[in-house]
Motif scaffolding. Structure first.
Motif, PDB file in Angstrom:
ATOM      1  N   MET A   1       0.845  -1.183   0.000  1.00 51.65           N
ATOM      2  CA  MET A   1       0.000   0.000   0.000  1.00 51.65           C
ATOM      3  C   MET A   1       0.891   1.248   0.000  1.00 51.65           C
ATOM      4  O   MET A   1       1.863   1.307   0.742  1.00 51.65           O
ATOM      5  CB  MET A   1      -0.875   0.014   1.244  1.00 51.65           C
ATOM      6  CG  MET A   1      -1.804  -1.177   1.403  1.00 51.65           C
ATOM      7  SD  MET A   1      -3.189  -1.213   0.284  1.00 51.65           S
ATOM      8  CE  MET A   1      -4.115   0.184   0.790  1.00 51.65           C
ATOM      9  N   PRO A   2       0.545   2.223  -0.799  1.00 48.96           N
ATOM     10  CA  PRO A   2       1.351   3.446  -0.840  1.00 48.96           C
ATOM     11  C   PRO A   2       1.138   4.314   0.393  1.00 48.96           C
ATOM     12  O   PRO A   2       0.159   4.157   1.125  1.00 48.96           O
ATOM     13  CB  PRO A   2       0.860   4.144  -2.098  1.00 48.96           C
ATOM     14  CG  PRO A   2      -0.489   3.585  -2.360  1.00 48.96           C
ATOM     15  CD  PRO A   2      -0.499   2.200  -1.804  1.00 48.96           C
ATOM     16  N   ALA A   3       2.056   5.235   0.583  1.00 48.98           N
ATOM     17  CA  ALA A   3       1.970   6.178   1.698  1.00 48.98           C
ATOM     18  C   ALA A   3       0.739   7.067   1.530  1.00 48.98           C
ATOM     19  O   ALA A   3       0.303   7.348   0.422  1.00 48.98           O
ATOM     20  CB  ALA A   3       3.230   7.024   1.747  1.00 48.98           C
ATOM     21  N   VAL A   4       0.218   7.536   2.671  1.00 48.83           N
ATOM     22  CA  VAL A   4      -0.941   8.424   2.697  1.00 48.83           C
ATOM     23  C   VAL A   4      -0.552   9.661   3.498  1.00 48.83           C
ATOM     24  O   VAL A   4       0.004   9.543   4.592  1.00 48.83           O
ATOM     25  CB  VAL A   4      -2.159   7.736   3.347  1.00 48.83           C
ATOM     26  CG1 VAL A   4      -3.326   8.693   3.463  1.00 48.83           C
ATOM     27  CG2 VAL A   4      -2.548   6.493   2.570  1.00 48.83           C
ATOM     28  N   ILE A   5      -0.838  10.836   2.953  1.00 50.21           N
ATOM     29  CA  ILE A   5      -0.523  12.102   3.611  1.00 50.21           C
ATOM     30  C   ILE A   5      -1.762  12.622   4.320  1.00 50.21           C
ATOM     31  O   ILE A   5      -2.827  12.756   3.718  1.00 50.21           O
ATOM     32  CB  ILE A   5      -0.071  13.166   2.591  1.00 50.21           C
ATOM     33  CG1 ILE A   5       1.031  12.648   1.680  1.00 50.21           C
ATOM     34  CG2 ILE A   5       0.339  14.449   3.306  1.00 50.21           C
ATOM     35  CD1 ILE A   5       2.332  12.343   2.328  1.00 50.21           C
ATOM     36  N   ASN A   6      -1.625  12.937   5.603  1.00 47.68           N
ATOM     37  CA  ASN A   6      -2.692  13.604   6.343  1.00 47.68           C
ATOM     38  C   ASN A   6      -2.516  15.101   6.082  1.00 47.68           C
ATOM     39  O   ASN A   6      -1.611  15.737   6.625  1.00 47.68           O
ATOM     40  CB  ASN A   6      -2.592  13.294   7.832  1.00 47.68           C
ATOM     41  CG  ASN A   6      -3.668  13.973   8.638  1.00 47.68           C
ATOM     42  OD1 ASN A   6      -4.165  15.039   8.300  1.00 47.68           O
ATOM     43  ND2 ASN A   6      -4.030  13.345   9.747  1.00 47.68           N
ATOM     44  N   ARG A   7      -3.360  15.658   5.235  1.00 44.14           N
ATOM     45  CA  ARG A   7      -3.223  17.058   4.824  1.00 44.14           C
ATOM     46  C   ARG A   7      -3.322  18.020   6.001  1.00 44.14           C
ATOM     47  O   ARG A   7      -2.743  19.105   5.964  1.00 44.14           O
ATOM     48  CB  ARG A   7      -4.266  17.400   3.765  1.00 44.14           C
ATOM     49  CG  ARG A   7      -4.036  16.641   2.463  1.00 44.14           C
ATOM     50  CD  ARG A   7      -5.030  17.040   1.391  1.00 44.14           C
ATOM     51  NE  ARG A   7      -4.935  18.428   1.007  1.00 44.14           N
ATOM     52  CZ  ARG A   7      -4.076  18.913   0.113  1.00 44.14           C
ATOM     53  NH1 ARG A   7      -3.222  18.113  -0.477  1.00 44.14           N
ATOM     54  NH2 ARG A   7      -4.086  20.201  -0.188  1.00 44.14           N
ATOM     55  N   ASP A   8      -4.041  17.657   7.046  1.00 47.46           N
ATOM     56  CA  ASP A   8      -4.178  18.525   8.213  1.00 47.46           C
ATOM     57  C   ASP A   8      -2.907  18.550   9.064  1.00 47.46           C
ATOM     58  O   ASP A   8      -2.663  19.505   9.786  1.00 47.46           O
ATOM     59  CB  ASP A   8      -5.358  18.085   9.080  1.00 47.46           C
ATOM     60  CG  ASP A   8      -6.688  18.268   8.367  1.00 47.46           C
ATOM     61  OD1 ASP A   8      -6.815  19.205   7.554  1.00 47.46           O
ATOM     62  OD2 ASP A   8      -7.603  17.464   8.622  1.00 47.46           O
ATOM     63  N   GLU A   9      -2.109  17.502   8.968  1.00 54.24           N
ATOM     64  CA  GLU A   9      -0.893  17.398   9.774  1.00 54.24           C
ATOM     65  C   GLU A   9       0.368  17.855   9.035  1.00 54.24           C
ATOM     66  O   GLU A   9       1.376  18.160   9.641  1.00 54.24           O
ATOM     67  CB  GLU A   9      -0.706  15.962  10.253  1.00 54.24           C
ATOM     68  CG  GLU A   9      -1.815  15.456  11.154  1.00 54.24           C
ATOM     69  CD  GLU A   9      -1.857  16.179  12.484  1.00 54.24           C
ATOM     70  OE1 GLU A   9      -0.788  16.519  13.019  1.00 54.24           O
ATOM     71  OE2 GLU A   9      -2.968  16.417  12.985  1.00 54.24           O
ATOM     72  N   CYS A  10       0.323  17.868   7.698  1.00 53.04           N
ATOM     73  CA  CYS A  10       1.492  18.242   6.901  1.00 53.04           C
ATOM     74  C   CYS A  10       1.869  19.691   7.177  1.00 53.04           C
ATOM     75  O   CYS A  10       1.024  20.591   7.119  1.00 53.04           O
ATOM     76  CB  CYS A  10       1.194  18.050   5.414  1.00 53.04           C
ATOM     77  SG  CYS A  10       2.559  18.498   4.317  1.00 53.04           S
ATOM     78  N   VAL A  11       3.153  19.933   7.470  1.00 50.57           N
ATOM     79  CA  VAL A  11       3.640  21.281   7.776  1.00 50.57           C
ATOM     80  C   VAL A  11       4.385  21.910   6.598  1.00 50.57           C
ATOM     81  O   VAL A  11       5.059  22.922   6.752  1.00 50.57           O
ATOM     82  CB  VAL A  11       4.516  21.294   9.051  1.00 50.57           C
ATOM     83  CG1 VAL A  11       3.698  20.907  10.272  1.00 50.57           C
ATOM     84  CG2 VAL A  11       5.729  20.396   8.891  1.00 50.57           C
ATOM     85  N   SER A  12       4.279  21.307   5.437  1.00 47.95           N
ATOM     86  CA  SER A  12       4.825  21.860   4.194  1.00 47.95           C
ATOM     87  C   SER A  12       6.339  22.027   4.197  1.00 47.95           C
ATOM     88  O   SER A  12       6.869  22.904   3.536  1.00 47.95           O
ATOM     89  CB  SER A  12       4.161  23.213   3.876  1.00 47.95           C
ATOM     90  OG  SER A  12       2.766  23.090   3.849  1.00 47.95           O
ATOM     91  N   CYS A  13       7.032  21.158   4.902  1.00 49.41           N
ATOM     92  CA  CYS A  13       8.491  21.299   4.991  1.00 49.41           C
ATOM     93  C   CYS A  13       9.213  20.711   3.785  1.00 49.41           C
ATOM     94  O   CYS A  13      10.336  21.105   3.474  1.00 49.41           O
ATOM     95  CB  CYS A  13       9.018  20.666   6.274  1.00 49.41           C
ATOM     96  SG  CYS A  13       8.860  18.871   6.335  1.00 49.41           S
ATOM     97  N   GLY A  14       8.615  19.736   3.106  1.00 46.02           N
ATOM     98  CA  GLY A  14       9.219  19.128   1.935  1.00 46.02           C
ATOM     99  C   GLY A  14      10.265  18.076   2.235  1.00 46.02           C
ATOM    100  O   GLY A  14      10.879  17.537   1.310  1.00 46.02           O
ATOM    101  N   THR A  15      10.458  17.734   3.486  1.00 45.35           N
ATOM    102  CA  THR A  15      11.462  16.736   3.848  1.00 45.35           C
ATOM    103  C   THR A  15      11.158  15.390   3.214  1.00 45.35           C
ATOM    104  O   THR A  15      12.057  14.708   2.719  1.00 45.35           O
ATOM    105  CB  THR A  15      11.551  16.589   5.382  1.00 45.35           C
ATOM    106  OG1 THR A  15      11.857  17.870   5.935  1.00 45.35           O
ATOM    107  CG2 THR A  15      12.610  15.594   5.783  1.00 45.35           C
ATOM    108  N   CYS A  16       9.908  15.007   3.172  1.00 46.96           N
ATOM    109  CA  CYS A  16       9.538  13.722   2.576  1.00 46.96           C
ATOM    110  C   CYS A  16       9.885  13.686   1.092  1.00 46.96           C
ATOM    111  O   CYS A  16      10.349  12.664   0.579  1.00 46.96           O
ATOM    112  CB  CYS A  16       8.058  13.432   2.789  1.00 46.96           C
ATOM    113  SG  CYS A  16       6.931  14.671   2.099  1.00 46.96           S
ATOM    114  N   VAL A  17       9.677  14.799   0.412  1.00 47.00           N
ATOM    115  CA  VAL A  17       9.995  14.886  -1.018  1.00 47.00           C
ATOM    116  C   VAL A  17      11.488  14.678  -1.225  1.00 47.00           C
ATOM    117  O   VAL A  17      11.913  13.937  -2.114  1.00 47.00           O
ATOM    118  CB  VAL A  17       9.539  16.242  -1.596  1.00 47.00           C
ATOM    119  CG1 VAL A  17       9.975  16.382  -3.043  1.00 47.00           C
ATOM    120  CG2 VAL A  17       8.031  16.410  -1.466  1.00 47.00           C
ATOM    121  N   GLU A  18      12.284  15.317  -0.392  1.00 47.78           N
ATOM    122  CA  GLU A  18      13.742  15.208  -0.490  1.00 47.78           C
ATOM    123  C   GLU A  18      14.236  13.805  -0.177  1.00 47.78           C
ATOM    124  O   GLU A  18      15.202  13.333  -0.777  1.00 47.78           O
ATOM    125  CB  GLU A  18      14.399  16.193   0.466  1.00 47.78           C
ATOM    126  CG  GLU A  18      14.156  17.642   0.109  1.00 47.78           C
ATOM    127  CD  GLU A  18      14.623  18.592   1.193  1.00 47.78           C
ATOM    128  OE1 GLU A  18      15.338  18.161   2.136  1.00 47.78           O
ATOM    129  OE2 GLU A  18      14.273  19.776   1.113  1.00 47.78           O
TER     130      GLU A  18
END
Length: 58
Positions: free
Chosen positions: A1-18
């Motif tokens: 199963m792919p990862a799921v992002i909780n939009r309410d908890e995401c702080v927009s840091c971009g660390t996961c993207v990196e």
């Protein structure tokens, strides 16, 4: 199963993207992480990297 992002908890840091070795994450127009389910291999790198614990695998 792919990862799921909780939009309410995401702080927009971009660390996961990196940290994603598959380049399966991007930031949307609201600077919230988005998972490309076709690229995600469930490695968990994004989960470990997320400082706000906004990512889970369901």
């Amino acid at each position: 199963m792919p990862a799921v992002i909780n939009r309410d908890e995401c702080v927009s840091c971009g660390t996961c993207v990196e940290e994603c070795p598959e380049e399966a994450l991007t930031m949307d127009d609201e600077e919230i992480a988005v998972v490309n389910v076709d690229k995600c291999n469930d490695c968990g790198a994004c989960i470990e990297a997320c400082p706000s614990e906004a990512i889970t695998v369901e």
